[in-house]
Each structure stands twice: as structure tokens, then as C-alpha cells.
Write an enzyme that holds these catalytic residues in place. Sequence first.
Site, PDB file in Angstrom:
ATOM      1  N   ASP A   1       0.684  -1.325   0.122  1.00  0.00           N
ATOM      2  CA  ASP A   1      -0.063  -0.065  -0.015  1.00  0.00           C
ATOM      3  C   ASP A   1       0.931   1.297   0.035  1.00  0.00           C
ATOM      4  OD1 ASP A   1      -1.519   2.308   1.882  1.00  0.00           O
ATOM      5  OD2 ASP A   1      -2.983   1.114   0.687  1.00  0.00           O
TER       6      ASP A   1
ATOM      7  N   GLU B   1      -4.397   2.255  -4.564  1.00  0.00           N
ATOM      8  CA  GLU B   1      -2.829   2.221  -4.538  1.00  0.00           C
ATOM      9  C   GLU B   1      -2.327   0.977  -3.964  1.00  0.00           C
ATOM     10  OE1 GLU B   1      -4.255   4.605  -1.218  1.00  0.00           O
ATOM     11  OE2 GLU B   1      -4.906   4.305  -3.153  1.00  0.00           O
TER      12      GLU B   1
END
Length: 570
Positions: free
Chosen positions: A438, A481
Site C-alpha cells: 500500500d 494504490e
Amino acid sequence: MSKKKQLVIWLIWLVVFPTSIFYVYTTFEPTYTGEWADLISFALIMCAVSYFPIQVGTISIFVANGISFAAFLYFGLFAEIILTQLAILTLIYKLRISKDETFRIASNSLMMLITSIGSAAVYYWLGGEHGVLELNTTTESIALVGYIVTGLILNQILLVILNIFFYEQKHMKIGKSLLADIFLTLIVFPLGLVLYLLYIDLKIAAIYFVGIPFILLSIAISLYYNGRRVNHYLRRTSDIGQELSKKLNVKNVLDSFVDEVCKLLPASFIYIYDVSNASQTLTLIRFVKDQQTVKHPEEVMAINSGFIGKVHGQKKAIMFNTRAQLDQFTQNSLPDDVQSVLGVPIIRNEQVVGVLVIGDRSRRAYQDYHLMLMKILANFLSVAIENARHYEQERRKSLHDQLTNLYNYRYLTDHIEQYALDLQAKEIDENLSIIIIDLDSFKSVNDTYGHEAGNEVLVDLARRLEDFISDRGIVARYGGEEFTILVKGMKHEEIYGLAEEIRYLISSKPFVLMKHIEDGQPVAIPITASLGVATYPDHCDSPNELIRQADRAMYVGAKRSGKNKVASIV
């Protein structure tokens, strides 16, 4: 058939044929004074009938033996042999055999010679005679039946011998040819008997009076069998089209297509070319030699070159049945031993998208209906390839992330679920690990430089991860993301070390933004990531729990502990 065996057949013919002809002539001393016109008429009718053979499988059957039967009853064995040999030569001429098959002249000549002499021997043994016969006695009837049955049996025996000893067919099936012979015998020999009886009264007029219906009968039966054969091929072609439509990728479509074509018609070579209208080139995408798909040479040619270019340019199928026709093209890309060739354009939306070329080493291997069938199959192939490509594109879209071209979350979860089922079925345990990545503070990148710049970061990261992981695992975009990496067969300690290398890979090299919203030169920005790691069976009871455990490790152990860290479930 080997050259040695062909030579053996010719040597046997050179010994047996002249000797037999001389023996028959000197033994029976035929005289045909005043009857030469009649004999020539018999020969003309027999040759005309032989020009329309009936094809049953690979066996050519002609009805000229009914006419030769009438000639035998009146003129004797020598005349019947000569007339039959002329009919055989006519048949072979019609079949247009290649140079490699000239031995068939000798083999068929010998078969008919032996059949003629054997049938006549039984006829004479049973008391048969020649000339004007009453045909109303038991002796004459028995002699006639003996002649017909002997000829039928000898023909089948000789076919078996030829196929077993010379063609090496261990399991010779005679059912079709025998039934066809019996069927034709029941038709042509009664007609031959009628011709004989009429000839006694009407002489030469009877030959044409009965002979012309013989010719029409031969044509009719030939057309009937040709029609049945074409109908069979059309049904088979339809079945092939249906099978092709079921294939879901282009490779399977091409594999199935070439396999079926090899079963359908003579094909020593098969070429399939793909057309690129943008570069004006033809690229070979499939090559088959002697029914085996082989790795094709890297062949790219101009769109208008040689025989293949002619097929493409004219947008219509072409058939050549001799090498001379093919040699008019200086660039034909076909082996020197190809004698017959079919070239068929593969058309979609009125544009030529490919070219199919089928070649065979035999001369005159193809007929008009072969060309028709290949045109139909080329249409099926075009549709099947388009459908397969469409399916592959849609499947790829459903399993891949459009931005990064990585596998998506759906693919990842399906893969893990299938892997779990496989492990359960095999009753084995195998390490399976997930790394979740992440990006830290990624929202600020979008807010500062714009979403296009954020997409640049995601695409760049996807390439870095793919290059780094290579074939060690599967990289997927989890969403937003977040990225995931699935790795099999590694210990948890090794996975943890791999995750640390990935963290460093991200943080050590800035990401260059070309499409940012700020004016000026490209901008290089640092990016860090928090990573979570989990391994089955160390941290969960089922592979299906891996993503949840790795996600938990990432948030609890990395994000909440300052970011830019690797964390694992303890």
C-alpha cells in the site's frame, strides 16, 4: 509404394502380359473378317463408358465389363482382353495419374488380364462356347454364371493381394468394393447379355442401341456417387464449422482447423498466413507438413508476392493441379515436390485478413468440390478466429487491470481459491504467501500533481514489481494504490526478506512524473510503501484467508507503526 515394389510390378507385367497375349492368340486363333467395324464400335463404347468411372472410397469401378461380356460371348477371349485393356488405359487417362503412379498402368492391366483369363478358363471348363449361342440350355447357363462369379471373386482377391503385399495395408476392408461390384454386376451383366442377343440380330446397330444407354448409366451412377461424396463432405464441413465455433482461443481454433483439413482432403502441406494491411505483409502463423504441425520458419513476405500474393490480390480461391501452373510464380514459398495446390483467401468484413494454402505431392489431387469446401471452411475459420480473439480480449479485460495491465483482484481471488481446492484434492500442504503493498500518503500525490500523475506512479510501480518478481510469483493490482504479490513454495522468512527488498525497490528510486499539473520540467518525487506479509499454513488454516491476514498485518504492523515498513502476522 516403394520404387522397388513398383519395379517388381512392371517386371511381372513385362513377363506375364506379352506371354499371355501370345498364348491366347495362338491357342484360339481369332479371325474377324468383315467384323472390324463392329470391334471398333465395341472399343469406342467401352472407352466412352470407362471415361466416367464410379468412385467408391479409393476404388474406381467402371461398367465397361458388361460390354466386354457381350464381346467375349461372340468374339472370344482375345477380343475381350484387348477391349478391356483399352478401357483400362482410358480410365487411367481420365484419372490423370502422376509420374510416381505410372505403376498403376501395369497393376491394373495385370488385374484385368488375370480376371479375363481366369473367368474364361472357368467358362470353357463348364462347357461354354462362342459365336451365335441359343443360351437356353443348362450347360450354357451354368457357364455364364461361372464366368460372372469367377470374375467377381478374382477381382476382389487381386485387390486384396495388391493392397496387402504392395501397399502394406494389413487390414484390408473389402466390404464396400465387394458390395459395389455385386450391385453393378446385377445391373451391367444382364445389359451385356441383352447387347449380345441384339447384336446377333442387329449387328453394329445393336452396339450403339445398347452402348449409349450404358454410357448414360455410367454417367448417371458416377454423378450419383459424386453427389453423395460431395454431400458427405458438406456435412463434415458443417460439423467442422460447429466445432471451430466452440474454441475459445486462436491457437485451439488453428489446431482444430488443420487437423480436420488433413482428414478431409489430400494435404502434404498446409500454410496459414496472417495479413497485416498496415505493413502490407503476409506472416506465416501455422505450418503443417505431412499431417504434423511443425515450428514454422520466420516467414514474412510482401502482400503482393508470388502465388499467395495473387490469392490475396484477387480475393478469390485458386486451384492448380500441375507444377507447371505453380512455377509461373517466381516466389511461391512452396516445396519443389508440391504438384497440386489450393489457395483460399480468408475474408472478414470484405477484407482479406489471411490466406490459406494447401499443397499435395500428387498431380491433380484436387477437384472443384475441394475448392468449394475450402472456401466454406475459410469462412468458418475467419468467424471462429474473430470470435476467439473477441473472447480472449473480453476475458483479458475481466481478469486484468486496465491501467497497469496487471492481473486484478478477481483473478487473484479465483486463483487462490482454485489453488486451495487443488491442495485439498491432493491432500498435501504447500507454502503459499501473499505480500500486500500500500503506497504511503498517495492521496497527497493526486492532490498535488493531479490524477494523471498518480496514474503514472501506479504504472511505473507495476513495471518495477513485474521486473523484480519475474517468474517467482504473480503480481496483481488489489485496488486503488494497493498491489499484491502471490508466491508459492517459499518459507515465510524468505517471503519477509523478499518484501523488504520490494520496500527498498520502491523507496530507493524516485518516481518521475511527466503529466503533472505544474508547469515546467518533469518532476521526480519519492514514494514509500507499507507492506503486509502472510503465509499459509503458518498464519491461517486456509489459503482463502491469506489476503485478510496480510491486509491486517499491513495496517496494524506497518501503517500504524510509522509507514515505510514490512509487517507480518506473529
